[in-house]
Design a protein around this motif. Structure first.
Motif, short mmCIF file in Angstrom:
data_model
loop_
_atom_site.label_atom_id
_atom_site.label_comp_id
_atom_site.label_asym_id
_atom_site.label_seq_id
_atom_site.Cartn_x
_atom_site.Cartn_y
_atom_site.Cartn_z
N LYS A 57 0.83 -1.20 0.00
CA LYS A 57 0.00 0.00 0.00
C LYS A 57 0.87 1.25 0.00
O LYS A 57 1.94 1.29 0.60
CB LYS A 57 -0.92 0.01 1.23
N ASN A 58 0.35 2.25 -0.70
CA ASN A 58 1.03 3.55 -0.80
C ASN A 58 2.46 3.41 -1.32
O ASN A 58 3.39 4.07 -0.87
CB ASN A 58 1.05 4.25 0.57
N SER A 59 2.65 2.51 -2.25
CA SER A 59 3.96 2.33 -2.86
C SER A 59 3.84 2.46 -4.37
O SER A 59 2.75 2.54 -4.94
CB SER A 59 4.54 0.95 -2.49
N LYS A 60 5.00 2.46 -5.02
CA LYS A 60 5.01 2.56 -6.48
C LYS A 60 4.36 1.34 -7.11
O LYS A 60 3.75 1.42 -8.18
CB LYS A 60 6.45 2.71 -6.95
N GLU A 63 0.72 1.72 -7.85
CA GLU A 63 0.41 2.49 -9.06
C GLU A 63 0.54 1.63 -10.31
O GLU A 63 -0.17 1.84 -11.29
CB GLU A 63 1.36 3.69 -9.16
N GLU A 64 1.44 0.65 -10.28
CA GLU A 64 1.64 -0.20 -11.45
C GLU A 64 0.40 -1.04 -11.75
O GLU A 64 0.21 -1.49 -12.89
CB GLU A 64 2.83 -1.12 -11.23
N TYR A 65 -0.44 -1.27 -10.74
CA TYR A 65 -1.60 -2.14 -10.94
C TYR A 65 -2.76 -1.42 -11.60
O TYR A 65 -3.89 -1.90 -11.58
CB TYR A 65 -2.01 -2.76 -9.60
#
Length: 556
Positions: A57-60, A63-65
């Motif tokens: 959570k709250n990681s790069k 965002e990739e998903y």
């Protein structure tokens, strides 16, 4: 077919066989138990595997998903988690419906078997006792008959002997009669006991043993049936989860079919599009003329030397200054001015949406407090309405603060959205004036958001990042050449503080020389004196080009 008839003399073998049957049942229970442990271990490993590859959570990674291929992978992880759950269901059902039930049945079976063989041993002991009585009676009858025969022979011998007195003969006769009577009594007793034994033996072999063995046979057949039912249950429990497992697999297939390469390609465009225009044509540089070489920095070909040399900023080669390189001096600016226009617009839009959600949450909380206050006003016994005033004021203050914050970001968003299309010089000047007037509140947007002359962009990523520009061996020959000639003059409309690498500070009203005009990226290259030159935003200066000056005009 009956064990009582067919196996009437196999008591010991039946005892061994039934014990073997119980051992088989216990072995099957152990097998199922180990299977449940394997299912639990497999389910645990699947869950750990799924958890291991879940995006943090709250990681790069999260965002990739956004990409459909990554979404399909995430769906696979979720389906595998459900898949693991079905193996846990198999383990739980096998434990409750097979292991527990069979363990209870084994205890009952052992008690029943013990009872049957206890009755069998009791019947055996009884017939053995009767046999011993028969043997004892038989031996006594045999002994008494022999004694009677000897007494009769002795009497006959005494009676034939003329030298024996009459009294002795009478005594021998009475002794013979007594022994004969004892033999008759023993005979009668033996006969009675023999009849009783035959009766008991018949009952033992034709009634008691067949009955006991029949019960043992029924017990063993029930055990066999129970094993069969358990094996069937074993298969059915596996079969019950197959539809759900099939749905999990169908979900994976559906996720795979939902992968859209075109959509992912569009997401890449949205993620990395800078909003800058491509660089313009490169001007011809004629080296045959006796003039100073003008190095063009508006091209992407500064690396045409294919990495033979690396130029670092701050050197003497002023013709190779890159004004868009920005050293990370701290956290990301509040207005995201360090990002390209398109990315900045997306970030600002995202921030506006987040603020609107927070405003809505605060408004819902305010409505809830207001309703509670109304309830307290109508029913004072439930609470003091005045106790909610402070909380209500605090929520209203938060809402006002969030609205002001939203307006600020909406203003930045409107500015960016107005700049994304191609703009005229007048629009640029108006935008520059807006930036100059709002410099303190937006952290000097014009300074923080800088681009290269060719339209590329460099984000702030690390304080340790070092930008290197490749040049050819041919370019190295001109590192120490004289400054570029002026092509016109300009007047600073606003004060600009050039804090970044390759920029130059100007004061409002100051007149400077133009050595390279705007190539479409919003920057103009100017010179103050021999040692001071750099880039300033085009919207901050008014340019007067000298059409007749082709390298003849120099700096003051």
């Amino acid at each position: 077919m009956s064990w009582g008839i067919e196996l009437w003399d196999q008591f010991d073998n039946l005892e061994k066989h039934t014990q073997w049957g119980i051992d088989i049942l216990e072995k099957y229970i152990k097998f199922v138990k180990e299977r449940t442990e394997i299912e639990l271990s497999y389910a645990k490993q699947l869950r750990n595997l799924s958890k291991k590859y879940q995006p943090k959570k709250n990681s790069k990674e999260e965002e990739e998903y956004r990409y459909t291929a990554c979404k399909a992978f995430l769906s696979t992880l979720n389906e595998m988690n459900d898949y693991a759950g079905q193996h846990e269901v198999i383990s739980e059902n096998m434990t409750s419906q097979i292991i527990v039930e069979l363990a209870r049945y084994v205890q009952e079976l052992k008690q029943e078997r013990k009872s049957h063989f206890h009755d069998g041993r009791k019947a055996q002991q009884h017939i053995e006792t009767c046999w011993k009585q028969l043997e004892s009676s038989k031996r006594r009858f045999e002994r008494d008959c022999k004694e009677a025969d000897r007494a009769q022979q002795y009497f006959e011998k005494m009676d034939a002997d003329i030298n024996v007195t009459k009294a002795d003969v009478e005594k021998a006769r009475q002794q013979a009669q007594t022994r004969h009577q004892m033999a008759e009594d023993s005979k009668a007793d033996y006969s009675s006991i023999l009849q009783k034994f035959n009766h008991e033996q018949h009952a033992y072999y034709h009634t008691h043993i067949p009955s006991i063995f029949q019960k043992i046979q029924e017990m063993e057949e029930r055990r066999i049936v129970r094993i069969g039912e358990s094996v069937k249950t074993y298969a059915e429990l596996d079969r019950q989860v197959i539809p759900i497992i099939g749905k999990c697999l169908d979900g994976i297939v559906k996720a795979a079919e939902s992968i859209d390469p075109k959509n992912d390609s569009q997401l890449v465009v949205e993620a990395y599009k800078s909003g800058f225009e491509p660089p313009g044509d490169i001007e011809f540089e004629d080296y045959t003329q006796p003039m100073k070489r003008t190095v063009s920095d508006n091209s992407l070909s500064n690396s045409r030397g294919e990495g033979k040399s690396e130029l670092k900023f701050g050197g003497k080669s002023k013709g190779k200054l890159w004004p868009f390189i920005k050293k990370n001096k701290g956290a990301t600016p509040e207005d995201f001015s360090n990002l390209p226009p398109e990315q900045r617009r997306k970030k600002l839009q995202q921030k506006v949406d987040e603020l609107n959600k927070e405003i809505q949450k605060e408004m819902d909380q305010r409505d809830a407090i207001t309703k509670m206050k109304d309830v307290y006003l109508k029913n004072p016994q439930m609470g003091d309405p005045a106790s909610l005033d402070h909380k209500l004021a605090e929520v209203s203050q938060n809402i006002e603060k969030l609205r002001l914050e939203t307006q600020k970001f909406e203003a930045w968003l409107a500015e960016v959205e107005g700049r994304l299309p191609a703009r005229s010089d007048q629009a640029r000047r108006q935008s520059g004036m807006y930036e100059a007037q709002n410099a303190p509140s937006v952290n000097n947007c014009a300074q923080d958001r800088e681009s290269s002359p060719d339209g590329s962009y460099t984000e702030e990523q690390s304080q340790e990042s070092e930008v290197k520009v490749l040049a050819t061996d041919f370019d190295d020959e001109f590192d120490d050449e004289e400054p570029l000639p002026a092509i016109g003059t300009c007047k600073a409309l606003y004060t600009f503080e050039g804090q970044n690498e390759g920029t130059i500070s100007v004061v409002e009203g100051e007149t400077l020389y133009v050595i390279e005009e705007d190539k479409g990226d919003g920057w103009t290259r100017i010179r103050r004196n021999e040692d001071e030159e750099g880039y300033v935003p085009t919207s901050y200066v008014e340019v007067y080009l000298d059409k007749n000056a082709k390298g003849a005009k120099t700096y003051i």
